[in-house]
Scaffold this motif. Structure first.
Motif, PDB file in Angstrom:
ATOM      1  N   LYS A  21       0.611  -1.220  -0.172  1.00  0.00           N
ATOM      2  CA  LYS A  21       0.179   0.051   0.013  1.00  0.00           C
ATOM      3  C   LYS A  21       0.915   1.135   0.021  1.00  0.00           C
ATOM      4  O   LYS A  21       0.531   2.247  -0.603  1.00  0.00           O
ATOM      5  CB  LYS A  21      -0.922  -0.067   1.250  1.00  0.00           C
ATOM      6  N   ALA A  22       2.146   1.316   0.676  1.00  0.00           N
ATOM      7  CA  ALA A  22       2.668   2.588   0.729  1.00  0.00           C
ATOM      8  C   ALA A  22       3.879   2.655  -0.204  1.00  0.00           C
ATOM      9  O   ALA A  22       4.402   3.672  -0.588  1.00  0.00           O
ATOM     10  CB  ALA A  22       3.271   2.573   2.069  1.00  0.00           C
ATOM     11  N   ARG A  23       4.171   1.492  -0.987  1.00  0.00           N
ATOM     12  CA  ARG A  23       5.394   1.462  -1.992  1.00  0.00           C
ATOM     13  C   ARG A  23       4.641   0.917  -3.317  1.00  0.00           C
ATOM     14  O   ARG A  23       4.948   1.792  -4.374  1.00  0.00           O
ATOM     15  CB  ARG A  23       6.502   0.601  -1.446  1.00  0.00           C
ATOM     16  N   VAL A  24       3.868  -0.127  -3.488  1.00  0.00           N
ATOM     17  CA  VAL A  24       3.806  -0.487  -4.778  1.00  0.00           C
ATOM     18  C   VAL A  24       2.478   0.452  -5.488  1.00  0.00           C
ATOM     19  O   VAL A  24       2.629   0.865  -6.452  1.00  0.00           O
ATOM     20  CB  VAL A  24       3.282  -1.840  -4.626  1.00  0.00           C
ATOM     21  N   PHE A  25       1.550   0.569  -4.503  1.00  0.00           N
ATOM     22  CA  PHE A  25       0.535   1.632  -4.932  1.00  0.00           C
ATOM     23  C   PHE A  25       0.978   3.128  -5.392  1.00  0.00           C
ATOM     24  O   PHE A  25       0.486   3.319  -6.669  1.00  0.00           O
ATOM     25  CB  PHE A  25      -0.524   1.809  -3.871  1.00  0.00           C
ATOM     26  N   PRO A  26       1.785   3.613  -4.763  1.00  0.00           N
ATOM     27  CA  PRO A  26       2.588   4.897  -5.321  1.00  0.00           C
ATOM     28  C   PRO A  26       3.088   4.514  -6.610  1.00  0.00           C
ATOM     29  O   PRO A  26       3.277   5.740  -7.439  1.00  0.00           O
ATOM     30  CB  PRO A  26       3.503   5.487  -4.267  1.00  0.00           C
ATOM     31  N   ALA A  27       3.779   3.353  -6.574  1.00  0.00           N
ATOM     32  CA  ALA A  27       4.552   3.348  -8.077  1.00  0.00           C
ATOM     33  C   ALA A  27       3.830   2.949  -8.967  1.00  0.00           C
ATOM     34  O   ALA A  27       3.638   3.593 -10.239  1.00  0.00           O
ATOM     35  CB  ALA A  27       5.362   2.104  -7.908  1.00  0.00           C
ATOM     36  N   LEU A  28       2.348   2.355  -8.729  1.00  0.00           N
ATOM     37  CA  LEU A  28       1.494   2.103  -9.827  1.00  0.00           C
ATOM     38  C   LEU A  28       0.765   3.349 -10.233  1.00  0.00           C
ATOM     39  O   LEU A  28       0.474   3.785 -11.306  1.00  0.00           O
ATOM     40  CB  LEU A  28       0.341   1.187  -9.280  1.00  0.00           C
ATOM     41  N   ILE A  29       0.534   4.267  -9.294  1.00  0.00           N
ATOM     42  CA  ILE A  29      -0.010   5.474  -9.625  1.00  0.00           C
ATOM     43  C   ILE A  29       0.899   6.390 -10.406  1.00  0.00           C
ATOM     44  O   ILE A  29       0.616   6.983 -11.359  1.00  0.00           O
ATOM     45  CB  ILE A  29      -0.722   6.210  -8.392  1.00  0.00           C
TER      46      ILE A  29
END
Length: 252
Positions: free
Chosen positions: A13-21
Protein backbone atom coordinates in the motif's frame (compact mmCIF):
# COMPACT_ATOMS: atom_id res chain seq x y z
CA UNK A 1 -2.41 -10.98 -8.37
CA UNK A 2 0.21 -13.53 -7.35
CA UNK A 3 3.03 -11.20 -8.39
CA UNK A 4 2.10 -8.92 -5.47
CA UNK A 5 1.83 -11.73 -2.90
CA UNK A 6 5.49 -11.33 -1.93
CA UNK A 7 4.81 -7.81 -0.60
CA UNK A 8 3.56 -7.30 2.95
CA UNK A 9 0.61 -4.99 3.58
CA UNK A 10 2.75 -1.91 4.21
CA UNK A 11 5.00 -2.45 1.18
CA UNK A 12 2.00 -3.06 -1.07
CA UNK A 13 0.00 0.00 0.00
CA UNK A 14 2.82 2.45 0.75
CA UNK A 15 5.31 1.51 -1.99
CA UNK A 16 3.70 -0.51 -4.78
CA UNK A 17 0.50 1.56 -4.97
CA UNK A 18 2.42 4.87 -5.32
CA UNK A 19 4.56 3.18 -7.98
CA UNK A 20 1.45 2.08 -9.88
CA UNK A 21 -0.14 5.51 -9.63
CA UNK A 22 3.05 7.30 -10.69
CA UNK A 23 3.56 5.16 -13.79
CA UNK A 24 -0.11 4.74 -14.71
CA UNK A 25 -0.18 6.75 -17.99
CA UNK A 26 3.05 5.06 -19.09
CA UNK A 27 1.57 1.63 -18.41
CA UNK A 28 -1.67 2.58 -20.18
CA UNK A 29 0.23 3.64 -23.30
CA UNK A 30 2.36 0.49 -23.19
CA UNK A 31 -0.57 -1.91 -22.96
CA UNK A 32 -2.86 -0.02 -25.34
CA UNK A 33 -0.33 -0.06 -28.19
CA UNK A 34 0.21 -3.81 -28.03
CA UNK A 35 -2.52 -6.04 -29.55
CA UNK A 36 -3.94 -8.52 -27.01
CA UNK A 37 -6.16 -10.58 -29.32
CA UNK A 38 -3.43 -13.23 -29.49
CA UNK A 39 -0.41 -14.26 -27.45
CA UNK A 40 2.94 -13.54 -29.06
CA UNK A 41 6.41 -12.32 -28.19
CA UNK A 42 5.30 -8.66 -28.14
CA UNK A 43 2.73 -9.39 -25.44
CA UNK A 44 5.29 -11.22 -23.32
CA UNK A 45 7.75 -8.35 -23.70
CA UNK A 46 5.08 -5.74 -22.86
CA UNK A 47 4.02 -7.67 -19.74
CA UNK A 48 7.62 -8.07 -18.62
CA UNK A 49 8.33 -4.37 -19.14
CA UNK A 50 5.19 -3.49 -17.18
CA UNK A 51 6.19 -5.62 -14.18
CA UNK A 52 9.77 -4.36 -14.27
CA UNK A 53 8.50 -0.77 -14.28
CA UNK A 54 6.30 -1.46 -11.25
CA UNK A 55 9.13 -3.06 -9.27
CA UNK A 56 11.60 -0.33 -10.29
CA UNK A 57 9.17 2.44 -9.34
CA UNK A 58 8.40 0.73 -6.01
CA UNK A 59 12.09 0.61 -5.12
CA UNK A 60 12.56 4.19 -6.30
CA UNK A 61 9.52 5.28 -4.28
CA UNK A 62 11.10 4.06 -1.05
CA UNK A 63 14.47 5.64 -1.84
CA UNK A 64 13.12 9.04 -2.85
CA UNK A 65 10.55 8.98 -0.06
CA UNK A 66 13.31 8.51 2.54
CA UNK A 67 15.31 11.37 1.04
CA UNK A 68 12.23 13.59 1.06
CA UNK A 69 11.56 12.72 4.71
CA UNK A 70 15.10 13.67 5.68
CA UNK A 71 14.84 16.98 3.84
CA UNK A 72 11.44 17.98 5.25
CA UNK A 73 11.88 16.52 8.72
CA UNK A 74 8.57 14.64 8.63
CA UNK A 75 7.82 11.26 10.15
CA UNK A 76 9.39 11.89 13.57
CA UNK A 77 7.25 14.82 14.87
CA UNK A 78 8.85 14.98 18.37
CA UNK A 79 7.45 18.53 18.66
CA UNK A 80 4.02 17.01 19.28
CA UNK A 81 5.25 16.07 22.75
CA UNK A 82 5.98 19.68 23.65
CA UNK A 83 3.80 21.50 26.13
CA UNK A 84 1.58 23.92 24.23
CA UNK A 85 1.23 21.67 21.18
CA UNK A 86 -2.50 20.99 20.81
CA UNK A 87 -2.30 17.78 18.78
CA UNK A 88 -2.59 15.72 22.00
CA UNK A 89 -4.33 16.95 25.19
CA UNK A 90 -1.93 18.27 27.83
CA UNK A 91 -3.31 16.05 30.57
CA UNK A 92 -2.73 12.95 28.51
CA UNK A 93 0.78 14.05 27.52
CA UNK A 94 1.68 14.60 31.18
CA UNK A 95 0.76 11.00 31.97
CA UNK A 96 2.46 9.63 28.85
CA UNK A 97 5.59 11.67 29.48
CA UNK A 98 5.97 10.19 32.95
CA UNK A 99 5.29 6.67 31.71
CA UNK A 100 7.83 6.85 28.90
CA UNK A 101 10.41 8.45 31.18
CA UNK A 102 10.04 5.49 33.53
CA UNK A 103 10.46 2.99 30.69
CA UNK A 104 13.53 4.77 29.34
CA UNK A 105 14.98 5.32 32.82
CA UNK A 106 15.40 9.00 31.98
CA UNK A 107 14.14 12.26 33.43
CA UNK A 108 11.36 13.90 31.46
CA UNK A 109 12.10 17.45 30.25
CA UNK A 110 10.67 20.37 32.18
CA UNK A 111 8.77 23.27 30.61
CA UNK A 112 11.84 25.48 30.96
CA UNK A 113 14.03 22.93 29.16
CA UNK A 114 11.53 22.68 26.32
CA UNK A 115 11.29 26.46 25.94
CA UNK A 116 15.06 26.85 25.95
CA UNK A 117 15.42 24.40 23.08
CA UNK A 118 17.59 22.06 25.12
CA UNK A 119 19.23 19.23 23.19
CA UNK A 120 18.39 16.89 26.08
CA UNK A 121 14.72 17.74 25.59
CA UNK A 122 14.83 17.00 21.86
CA UNK A 123 16.79 13.81 22.46
CA UNK A 124 14.27 12.61 25.08
CA UNK A 125 11.29 13.01 22.73
CA UNK A 126 13.12 11.40 19.81
CA UNK A 127 13.99 8.48 22.11
CA UNK A 128 10.35 8.34 23.24
CA UNK A 129 9.12 8.03 19.66
CA UNK A 130 11.76 5.42 18.84
CA UNK A 131 10.75 3.37 21.89
CA UNK A 132 7.07 3.64 21.01
CA UNK A 133 7.68 2.46 17.45
CA UNK A 134 9.45 -0.64 18.75
CA UNK A 135 6.64 -1.36 21.21
CA UNK A 136 3.87 -1.01 18.63
CA UNK A 137 5.15 -3.22 15.82
CA UNK A 138 2.25 -5.65 16.34
CA UNK A 139 -0.07 -4.29 13.65
CA UNK A 140 -3.04 -6.33 14.85
CA UNK A 141 -2.79 -4.76 18.32
CA UNK A 142 -2.42 -1.20 16.96
CA UNK A 143 -4.49 -1.10 13.75
CA UNK A 144 -5.14 2.67 13.85
CA UNK A 145 -1.44 3.45 14.18
CA UNK A 146 -0.64 1.04 11.36
CA UNK A 147 -3.27 2.65 9.13
CA UNK A 148 -1.86 6.13 9.79
CA UNK A 149 1.66 4.85 9.07
CA UNK A 150 0.50 3.44 5.73
CA UNK A 151 -1.20 6.72 4.83
CA UNK A 152 1.97 8.66 5.65
CA UNK A 153 4.18 6.21 3.74
CA UNK A 154 1.86 6.36 0.72
CA UNK A 155 1.84 10.16 0.58
CA UNK A 156 5.57 10.43 1.24
CA UNK A 157 6.55 7.97 -1.48
CA UNK A 158 4.07 9.36 -3.99
CA UNK A 159 5.38 12.87 -3.42
CA UNK A 160 8.90 11.51 -3.82
CA UNK A 161 7.95 10.15 -7.26
CA UNK A 162 6.00 13.25 -8.33
CA UNK A 163 8.69 14.85 -10.48
CA UNK A 164 9.53 11.55 -12.17
CA UNK A 165 5.85 10.87 -12.83
CA UNK A 166 5.42 14.29 -14.46
CA UNK A 167 8.43 13.63 -16.69
CA UNK A 168 6.93 10.27 -17.68
CA UNK A 169 3.65 12.01 -18.51
CA UNK A 170 5.53 14.41 -20.77
CA UNK A 171 7.16 11.44 -22.51
CA UNK A 172 3.74 9.85 -22.97
CA UNK A 173 2.38 13.04 -24.56
CA UNK A 174 5.39 13.34 -26.86
CA UNK A 175 5.09 9.68 -27.85
CA UNK A 176 1.40 10.10 -28.61
CA UNK A 177 2.10 13.17 -30.72
CA UNK A 178 4.79 11.26 -32.61
CA UNK A 179 2.46 8.31 -33.26
CA UNK A 180 -0.26 10.56 -34.64
CA UNK A 181 2.12 12.70 -36.71
CA UNK A 182 4.36 10.08 -38.29
CA UNK A 183 1.75 7.31 -38.65
CA UNK A 184 4.32 4.54 -38.93
CA UNK A 185 3.29 1.22 -40.44
CA UNK A 186 3.14 -0.69 -37.16
CA UNK A 187 0.91 1.80 -35.36
CA UNK A 188 -1.25 2.45 -38.40
CA UNK A 189 -2.05 -1.27 -38.51
CA UNK A 190 -3.34 -1.32 -34.94
CA UNK A 191 -7.14 -1.27 -34.56
CA UNK A 192 -8.57 2.04 -33.29
CA UNK A 193 -5.07 3.41 -32.76
CA UNK A 194 -6.15 7.07 -32.76
CA UNK A 195 -8.82 6.39 -30.14
CA UNK A 196 -6.29 4.60 -27.95
CA UNK A 197 -3.77 7.41 -28.32
CA UNK A 198 -6.34 10.01 -27.34
CA UNK A 199 -7.23 7.94 -24.26
CA UNK A 200 -3.54 7.84 -23.30
CA UNK A 201 -3.30 11.61 -23.79
CA UNK A 202 -6.36 12.17 -21.58
CA UNK A 203 -4.93 9.85 -18.94
CA UNK A 204 -1.61 11.72 -18.92
CA UNK A 205 -3.30 15.13 -18.65
CA UNK A 206 -5.69 14.08 -15.88
CA UNK A 207 -2.89 12.28 -14.07
CA UNK A 208 -0.71 15.41 -14.21
CA UNK A 209 -3.58 17.52 -12.86
CA UNK A 210 -3.99 15.08 -9.95
CA UNK A 211 -0.27 15.18 -9.16
CA UNK A 212 -0.14 18.98 -9.29
CA UNK A 213 -3.19 19.54 -7.06
CA UNK A 214 -3.40 16.61 -4.61
CA UNK A 215 0.20 15.45 -4.17
CA UNK A 216 1.98 18.14 -2.17
CA UNK A 217 3.98 18.88 0.97
CA UNK A 218 0.90 20.05 2.90
CA UNK A 219 -0.82 16.69 2.50
CA UNK A 220 2.38 14.93 3.56
CA UNK A 221 2.77 17.02 6.71
CA UNK A 222 -0.89 16.41 7.57
CA UNK A 223 -0.35 12.65 7.36
CA UNK A 224 2.89 12.93 9.32
CA UNK A 225 1.18 14.71 12.20
CA UNK A 226 -1.73 12.26 12.20
CA UNK A 227 0.75 9.39 12.50
CA UNK A 228 2.75 11.18 15.21
CA UNK A 229 -0.42 11.89 17.21
CA UNK A 230 -1.53 8.26 17.04
CA UNK A 231 1.96 7.13 18.03
CA UNK A 232 1.80 9.20 21.22
CA UNK A 233 -1.75 8.03 21.94
CA UNK A 234 -0.53 4.43 21.78
CA UNK A 235 0.91 5.09 25.24
CA UNK A 236 -2.62 4.57 26.58
CA UNK A 237 -2.69 0.93 25.49
CA UNK A 238 0.90 0.37 26.57
CA UNK A 239 0.20 1.78 30.03
CA UNK A 240 -2.81 -0.48 30.37
CA UNK A 241 -0.85 -3.56 29.27
CA UNK A 242 1.97 -2.75 31.71
CA UNK A 243 -0.53 -2.46 34.56
CA UNK A 244 -2.14 -5.75 33.54
CA UNK A 245 1.16 -7.64 33.32
CA UNK A 246 1.85 -9.79 36.41
CA UNK A 247 4.92 -8.77 38.41
CA UNK A 248 8.07 -10.76 37.76
CA UNK A 249 9.06 -13.34 40.37
CA UNK A 250 12.50 -12.10 41.40
CA UNK A 251 13.07 -15.10 43.70
CA UNK A 252 13.28 -17.48 40.75
Amino acid sequence: MEVFSQFDTYSLKARVFPALISGLPLLILLFMLVPWDHLALSQVIASSIGFVLIFAFADLARHRGKKLQERLGTGETPDQWLRGNRDVPEGSKDRYRGFVAEQLALTAPTLEEEQSGSELSADFYQSANAWLREQTRDHSAYPLLFAENITYGFRRNLLGLKSIALVCNLLVLLSCAGILYFESGYFAALPNVEEKVYIAVAAALLHSAYLMTAVNELALREASRAYGRQLILSCESLMHSHKSSPPKDESA
